[in-house]
Design an enzyme around this catalytic site. Structure first.
Site, PDB file in Angstrom:
ATOM      1  N   LYS A 202       0.847  -1.192   0.000  1.00  0.00           N
ATOM      2  CA  LYS A 202       0.000   0.000   0.000  1.00  0.00           C
ATOM      3  C   LYS A 202       0.889   1.252   0.000  1.00  0.00           C
ATOM      4  CE  LYS A 202      -3.593   1.977   2.891  1.00  0.00           C
ATOM      5  NZ  LYS A 202      -4.437   1.792   4.068  1.00  0.00           N
ATOM      6  N   GLU A 208      10.656  -4.674   4.234  1.00  0.00           N
ATOM      7  CA  GLU A 208      10.731  -6.077   3.809  1.00  0.00           C
ATOM      8  C   GLU A 208      10.372  -6.226   2.333  1.00  0.00           C
ATOM      9  OE1 GLU A 208       9.207  -4.860   6.461  1.00  0.00           O
ATOM     10  OE2 GLU A 208       9.267  -6.243   8.171  1.00  0.00           O
ATOM     11  N   GLY A 263      -4.634  -2.233   5.522  1.00  0.00           N
ATOM     12  CA  GLY A 263      -3.822  -3.365   5.061  1.00  0.00           C
ATOM     13  C   GLY A 263      -4.462  -4.711   5.362  1.00  0.00           C
ATOM     14  N   ARG A 264      -4.982  -4.861   6.588  1.00  0.00           N
ATOM     15  CA  ARG A 264      -5.525  -6.167   6.991  1.00  0.00           C
ATOM     16  C   ARG A 264      -6.897  -6.453   6.384  1.00  0.00           C
ATOM     17  NH1 ARG A 264      -4.426  -2.662  10.961  1.00  0.00           N
ATOM     18  NH2 ARG A 264      -6.008  -1.909  12.415  1.00  0.00           N
ATOM     19  N   GLU A 349      -4.013  -6.702  15.398  1.00  0.00           N
ATOM     20  CA  GLU A 349      -3.603  -5.361  14.959  1.00  0.00           C
ATOM     21  C   GLU A 349      -4.766  -4.384  15.164  1.00  0.00           C
ATOM     22  OE1 GLU A 349      -0.256  -4.655  11.721  1.00  0.00           O
ATOM     23  OE2 GLU A 349      -2.188  -4.551  10.758  1.00  0.00           O
ATOM     24  N   HIS A 380      -2.835 -33.135  18.540  1.00  0.00           N
ATOM     25  CA  HIS A 380      -1.636 -33.885  18.924  1.00  0.00           C
ATOM     26  C   HIS A 380      -0.538 -32.951  19.398  1.00  0.00           C
ATOM     27  CE1 HIS A 380      -3.427 -37.571  17.373  1.00  0.00           C
ATOM     28  NE2 HIS A 380      -3.995 -36.755  16.507  1.00  0.00           N
ATOM     29  N   LYS A 509       9.604  -0.442  13.553  1.00  0.00           N
ATOM     30  CA  LYS A 509      10.159  -0.011  12.258  1.00  0.00           C
ATOM     31  C   LYS A 509      11.170   1.107  12.492  1.00  0.00           C
ATOM     32  CE  LYS A 509       5.907  -0.854   9.596  1.00  0.00           C
ATOM     33  NZ  LYS A 509       4.890  -0.260   8.757  1.00  0.00           N
TER      34      LYS A 509
HETATM   35  O1  F6P Z   1       3.275  -3.406   9.708  1.00  0.00           O
HETATM   36  C1  F6P Z   1       1.974  -2.993   9.660  1.00  0.00           C
HETATM   37  C2  F6P Z   1       1.470  -2.817   8.293  1.00  0.00           C
HETATM   38  O2  F6P Z   1       1.238  -1.454   8.123  1.00  0.00           O
HETATM   39  C3  F6P Z   1       0.210  -3.623   8.060  1.00  0.00           C
HETATM   40  O3  F6P Z   1      -0.915  -3.029   8.599  1.00  0.00           O
HETATM   41  C4  F6P Z   1       0.222  -3.747   6.594  1.00  0.00           C
HETATM   42  O4  F6P Z   1      -0.656  -4.739   6.187  1.00  0.00           O
HETATM   43  C5  F6P Z   1       1.678  -4.061   6.357  1.00  0.00           C
HETATM   44  O5  F6P Z   1       2.344  -3.250   7.277  1.00  0.00           O
HETATM   45  C6  F6P Z   1       2.191  -3.853   4.971  1.00  0.00           C
HETATM   46  O6  F6P Z   1       2.154  -2.516   4.575  1.00  0.00           O
HETATM   47  P1  F6P Z   1       2.297  -2.125   3.061  1.00  0.00           P
HETATM   48  O7  F6P Z   1       1.183  -2.763   2.296  1.00  0.00           O
HETATM   49  O8  F6P Z   1       2.244  -0.628   3.036  1.00  0.00           O
HETATM   50  O9  F6P Z   1       3.636  -2.627   2.565  1.00  0.00           O
END
Ligand code: F6P
Length: 545
Positions: A202, A208, A263-264, A349, A380, A509
């Protein structure tokens, strides 16, 4: 609970009443032959059996009164009307618009959604029918979705869940971790000519995802991918068009996202394009339709028959009145094995908050720890703690009535039998008398019975909900996921917290940046002097690590 209201006091009294010996789950069932039917509710594509929960008519009606006092109905209306429910970021939460509910406050999103869904459909169909080919003129056979959090968990979970709807010509890989071990193993055996990368972010700034996108681009070029064909092999989903373009993605290959989709909640947007690529556009449309049906149930059903409302109130009930710190999600369905991970983000979250929407400290506990795995595997491993541990852990079982194909019928009956046996075992347990009688019948000596009986006693009276889906289809999955989103929203409304921000995530972060720059420069001793200033700001433990 400080400054409790009359309703909250009554809930405390009901909790005390329901812990008495004559109010165990077994006792409630034995006194009320109608209990199972009365506490089972229908919603689109699923049936929810709440009868093995520590509730009865009177406690449920006080929970519903709590909902009234907290203006839950109004909160739901505000959400669906497109009001700024995310008040710390001044945003609405319009993920329901992606599945057809256009809010009165934001009619303009309808056109943007229509345009984007058309762009998605055209792209997915082109990849599937061979109009979109790799640089050598061959078909795209592998999709690598690069994203993290909501840009990974939802799409990966749905793609796994819809394993019976997969396009046989395409394999989808999901890469999220900044640990290169993941992308390296995803790329092993792939060829650039037949691989399509989707960079889903987003913000297009998540560390990452950017690291993995760069590694993917380097791999593409190093393995014969040509610069002029990058546009056939890299697409992006983001709100940040300039960043995607400056990374090297053609503007035509960027699918929009919007601030009004968290995001979620983003699997319903273009962030879910991997789902459609892995299956079909129609499958994705059906997923949206299933969620839309649950949205209408959530919006329109009276609170006392509203499945996500009752489920959300039960979560509040256990968290605040039974001090339950966690909730287990137990899908008895291997295709749903990633659901607990998706729900961890969705729930934790959203509900991991310590201040109300007005920034005042909350007066009660908020979000529970969500965990679980697919049954029967958990039986198990951690179910021992559910049965005989000292914590109360409400469990939510998800069972699928019919298998995906007739040849799975017999093992599927075992799967169902185990699911139903677990919720029953949690409720009934095994008393000292039962253990002793069983041991005696098996020929155990009095001495042995004395030594072992206490270990074999299972207390029972442990609560669970069972959600029953007829089949695992795109529609029923969509409905199930929308149910969980609504259930989370209900809790946030009762606790009066913002379910749509996540400021806590930012600290990690922020703090990783100076440490990363230390680690990246530390190798070069010449730069040590210049980083000594940084080291002064680190605590001794972090410094030594
Ligand atoms: O780390 C939190 C977060 O903002 C989530 O809410 C989101 O889904 C994820 O990082 C990834 O963010 P982006 O889509 O901006 O890379």
């Amino acid at each position: 609970m400080a400054n409790e209201t009359d309703t909250e006091r009554q809930l405390l009294q009901h909790q005390i009443r329901l812990t008495q010996a004559d109010h165990t789950l077994k006792a409630l069932f034995s006194r009320d032959s109608d209990r199972a039917a009365r506490l089972t509710f229908e919603a689109p594509h699923l049936t929810a059996d709440f009868s093995k929960q520590h509730i009865d008519s009177s406690s449920l009606s006080v929970l519903l009164r709590l909902a009234e006092e907290k203006n839950l109905q109004q909160a739901i209306s505000n959400l669906f009307a497109g009001q700024q429910v995310n008040n710390t970021e001044q945003r609405a939460a319009l993920h329901m618009a992606l599945r057809g509910h256009i809010p009165s406050a934001a009619p303009e999103v309808a056109e943007e959604i229509k345009r984007t869904q058309q762009q998605m459909a055209d792209f997915v169909n082109a990849v599937h029918n061979g109009a979109w080919l790799g640089q050598d003129g061959g078909a795209i056979t592998n999709i690598v979705n690069i994203g993290i959090g909501g840009s990974d968990l939802g799409p990966a979970m749905v793609t796994a869940a819809l394993q019976d709807y997969l396009n046989p010509g395409i394999t989808c890989h999901f890469v999220s971790n900044v640990d290169p071990a993941q992308i390296d193993s995803a790329l092993a055996g792939l060829t650039p000519e037949s691989t399509l990368f989707i960079i889903v972010s987003k913000s297009f700034g998540t560390l990452e995802t950017m690291q993995n996108a760069e590694r993917a681009m380097a791999w593409f070029k190093a393995h014969g991918g040509s610069k002029q064909h990058i546009s056939r092999h890299f697409v992006a989903v983001t709100t940040n068009l300039p960043a995607a373009v400056s990374f090297g993605i053609s503007e035509d290959n960027v699918f929009p996202m919007w601030d009004w989709v968290g995001g979620r909640y983003s699997l319903w947007s273009a962030a879910g394009i991997a789902i459609a690529l892995a299956t079909s556009w129609q499958t994705f449309v059906d997923l949206l339709a299933g969620a839309a049906a649950m949205d209408q149930h959530f919006l329109n059903q009276p609170l006392e028959e509203n499945v996500p409302v009752i489920a959300g109130l039960l979560s509040v009930w256990y968290r605040n009145y039974w001090q339950a710190e966690s909730q287990a999600i137990l899908p008895y369905s291997q295709p749903l094995h990633l659901l607990p991970s998706h729900l961890q983000q969705l729930d934790m979250e959203s509900l991991g908050k310590q201040v109300t929407r007005d920034g005042v400290s909350v007066q009660q506990d908020t979000g529970a720890i969500i965990w679980g795995c697919a049954g029967t595997n958990g039986q198990h491993s951690f179910h021992q703690l559910l049965h005989q541990g000292t914590s109360l852990i409400p469990a939510e079982f998800i069972a699928i009535a019919c298998p995906a194909s007739a040849d799975r019928w017999e093992p599927h009956q075992h799967l169902l039998a185990n699911c139903f046996a677990q919720s029953r075992a949690l409720m009934t347990g095994k008393s000292t008398e039962e253990v002793e009688a069983e041991m005696l019948a098996a020929g155990a000596s009095t001495e042995e019975i004395k030594r072992l009986a206490a270990h074999k006693v299972v207390p029972g009276n442990r609560p669970s909900t069972t959600l029953l889906l007829g089949r695992l289809t795109p529609q029923s999955l969509g409905s199930l996921l929308a149910y969980y989103e609504a259930k989370v929203f209900v809790q946030s409304a009762i606790w009066q917290i913002n379910a749509f921000d996540q400021w806590g995530v930012e600290l990690g972060k922020q703090l990783s940046r100076p440490i990363a720059s230390r680690l990246l420069t530390e190798r070069n001793s010449a730069t040590r002097a210049t980083t000594s200033e940084n080291s002064a700001t680190l605590d001794p433990s972090t410094e030594q690590l």
